[in-house]
Design an enzyme around this catalytic site. Structure first.
Site, PDB file in Angstrom:
ATOM      1  NE  ARG A 146      -5.430  -8.145   6.881  1.00  0.00           N
ATOM      2  CZ  ARG A 146      -4.324  -7.617   7.560  1.00  0.00           C
ATOM      3  NH1 ARG A 146      -3.734  -8.057   8.742  1.00  0.00           N
ATOM      4  NH2 ARG A 146      -3.799  -6.560   7.027  1.00  0.00           N
ATOM      5  NE  ARG A 206       4.277   1.769   6.184  1.00  0.00           N
ATOM      6  CZ  ARG A 206       4.195   3.168   5.848  1.00  0.00           C
ATOM      7  NH1 ARG A 206       5.102   3.568   5.021  1.00  0.00           N
ATOM      8  NH2 ARG A 206       3.422   3.788   6.063  1.00  0.00           N
ATOM      9  CG  ASP A 227      -6.232   1.294   8.173  1.00  0.00           C
ATOM     10  OD1 ASP A 227      -5.660   1.343   7.203  1.00  0.00           O
ATOM     11  OD2 ASP A 227      -5.902   0.554   9.213  1.00  0.00           O
ATOM     12  CG  ASP A 255     -10.557  -0.941  10.315  1.00  0.00           C
ATOM     13  OD1 ASP A 255     -10.262   0.165  10.139  1.00  0.00           O
ATOM     14  OD2 ASP A 255      -9.437  -1.824  10.847  1.00  0.00           O
ATOM     15  CB  CYS A 304     -10.958  -9.608  13.534  1.00  0.00           C
ATOM     16  SG  CYS A 304      -9.504  -9.896  12.359  1.00  0.00           S
ATOM     17  CB  CYS A 345      -5.876 -15.591  15.432  1.00  0.00           C
ATOM     18  SG  CYS A 345      -5.517 -14.377  13.991  1.00  0.00           S
ATOM     19  NE  ARG A 404      -2.874  -0.528   3.295  1.00  0.00           N
ATOM     20  CZ  ARG A 404      -3.734  -1.387   2.983  1.00  0.00           C
ATOM     21  NH1 ARG A 404      -4.918  -1.157   2.121  1.00  0.00           N
ATOM     22  NH2 ARG A 404      -3.834  -2.326   3.965  1.00  0.00           N
ATOM     23  CE1 TYR A 405       0.153   4.279   3.879  1.00  0.00           C
ATOM     24  CE2 TYR A 405       0.331   2.065   4.675  1.00  0.00           C
ATOM     25  CZ  TYR A 405      -0.214   3.329   4.891  1.00  0.00           C
ATOM     26  OH  TYR A 405      -1.500   3.442   5.593  1.00  0.00           O
ATOM     27  CE  LYS A 444      -2.501   1.496  10.575  1.00  0.00           C
ATOM     28  NZ  LYS A 444      -2.109   0.705   9.279  1.00  0.00           N
ATOM     29  CB  CYS A 488     -10.389  -9.917  17.967  1.00  0.00           C
ATOM     30  SG  CYS A 488      -8.710 -10.377  18.414  1.00  0.00           S
TER      31      CYS A 488
HETATM   32  S1  SF4 Z   1      -7.466  -8.937  15.578  1.00  0.00           S
HETATM   33 FE1  SF4 Z   1      -8.038 -10.227  13.808  1.00  0.00          FE
HETATM   34  S2  SF4 Z   1      -6.045 -10.844  12.981  1.00  0.00           S
HETATM   35 FE2  SF4 Z   1      -5.771 -10.086  14.984  1.00  0.00          FE
HETATM   36  S3  SF4 Z   1      -5.666 -11.450  16.495  1.00  0.00           S
HETATM   37 FE3  SF4 Z   1      -7.683 -10.858  16.487  1.00  0.00          FE
HETATM   38  S4  SF4 Z   1      -8.911 -12.206  15.180  1.00  0.00           S
HETATM   39 FE4  SF4 Z   1      -6.412 -12.372  14.655  1.00  0.00          FE
END
Ligand code: SF4
Length: 362
Positions: A115, A97, A313, A276, A113, A106, A93-94, A320, A110
């Site tokens: 993603r 990096r 973001d 997000d 999340c 994971c 994206r940048y 960001k 979460c």
């Molecule tokens: S925020 Fe998403 S990518 Fe990060 S640990 Fe939690 S579930 Fe996994």
């Protein structure tokens, strides 16, 4: 807590059996779990007070029927990873990096999340050998890439042996000077931060940074603090990233305690992300105005060491931007006089909100 878990909870029925979810909610929670992965490690389950319906740890990991609500603007790829992915596993994206997404799993999932549509069992486990080789070739071919950010999925779910191989592959590319690892493992599964894992993080030829994701001071348990100390003692600098979450850390005391805990662990607060627009997460987001108010409050309560940057973001992959409160304005803000700003005094707000004047440069 009145039970000792040794394994990660992955099913709503397991959560209900341990008093971490209501049996009457199970039909909805099964629907949520069919779409978004569930995992609560023993360490995180142990932190939850089952008698507190507003427990800030539970809010992060225990699924909720509210996740079935999709608000306008929510998007399966809320920060536009796909638009900037030239080869599988890489987001560029940048200019200087790239993100390198090695795994799709994971230790915990979460509920907020960004993603969430891309991580979890069944979304793939790790990059195939061929995709990994292509991703490395891409990094090698782009000499402007100074920093590689391992993210995902949580890269520290990999074995120390595999991680060491990847670190060596990256460090062998001359222009890659920094390898940054984004992880939640030191908090949610601190036993994984073994001597072997710490050794794998260090590599000759590049500098490693570790960015720890945590959102509430209670996550920094003694075991988590020891895991972080092991990393920092090995000479690896750490920064933090947190997400501003309604009912978790959206009050000044909770944010203050979290930032102080990071600094006590020798982790420099880095980012406080605005939530997000991931599907089914509106119940966990705050307003931007509330986030700004909290940042103003934080500046009045804790030292500069404890100040993260509040960032958003921009949906669509535009990167960001800082969205923290602005302390500086011009004395005269009438549109027809804006072009004469160089002649007007500045107005600068202090941490109490009082405004002071500062002269223009003659
Ligand atoms: S925020 Fe998403 S990518 Fe990060 S640990 Fe939690 S579930 Fe996994």
């Amino acid at each position: 807590m009145n039970f000792n878990l040794t394994t990660t909870l992955r099913e709503p029925t397991e959560l209900a059996a341990r008093g971490l979810a209501a049996v009457r909610d199970l039909p909805d929670l099964e629907k949520v779990a069919a779409r978004y992965a569930v995992a609560v490690t023993p360490e995180m389950a142990a932190l939850i007070d089952p008698d507190d319906p507003d427990d800030p740890i539970a809010r992060q990991f225990i699924p909720s029927a509210e996740e079935l609500v999709r608000e306008p603007g929510e998007n399966p790829d809320p920060i536009g990873d796909h638009a900037y992915s030239p080869v599988s596993g890489i987001v560029h994206r940048y200019p200087d990096r790239v993100l390198f997404k090695l795994v799709h799993v994971c230790a915990v999932y979460c509920r907020f999340c960004f993603r969430r549509e891309m991580v979890g069992p069944g979304k793939g486990s790790a990059l195939s050998q061929g995709a990994y080789a292509n991703a490395l070739a891409y990094i090698r071919a782009h000499s402007e890439i100074w920093e590689v950010i391992l993210t995902g999925g949580d890269p520290l779910t990999l074995s120390p042996r595999r991680l060491a191989e990847i670190m060596a592959d990256l460090a062998a590319i001359g222009h890659v000077r920094i390898i940054r690892i984004h992880t939640r493992i030191p908090v949610v599964d601190p036993a994984r931060i073994s001597a072997e894992m710490i050794a794998a993080l260090k590599v000759r030829g590049a500098t490693t940074w570790v960015a720890l994701h945590a959102n509430h001071a209670r996550e920094l348990t003694d075991a988590a603090r020891a895991a972080c100390a092991g990393i920092v003692d090995a000479g690896i600098p750490m920064v933090s990233q947190s997400v501003l979450l309604r009912g978790v850390n959206d009050n000044a005391s909770a944010l203050e305690a979290l930032m102080r805990a990071f600094v006590e662990c020798r982790i420099k607060p880095y980012y406080l992300h605005h939530g997000d627009l991931a599907p089914g997460t509106s119940h966990l987001r705050t307003t931007l105005e509330h986030g700004q108010e909290l940042m103003r409050n934080l500046r009045g309560r804790v030292s500069g060491l404890c100040q993260p940057e509040y960032v958003l973001d921009i949906p669509g992959g535009h990167g960001k931007s800082p969205v923290g409160p602005n302390y500086l304005s011009h004395e005269n803000s009438f549109p027809q006089q804006r072009e004469r700003h160089s002649e007007t005094r500045y107005r600068i707000a202090d941490y109490c909100g009082d405004v002071h004047l500062y002269p223009p440069q003659p």
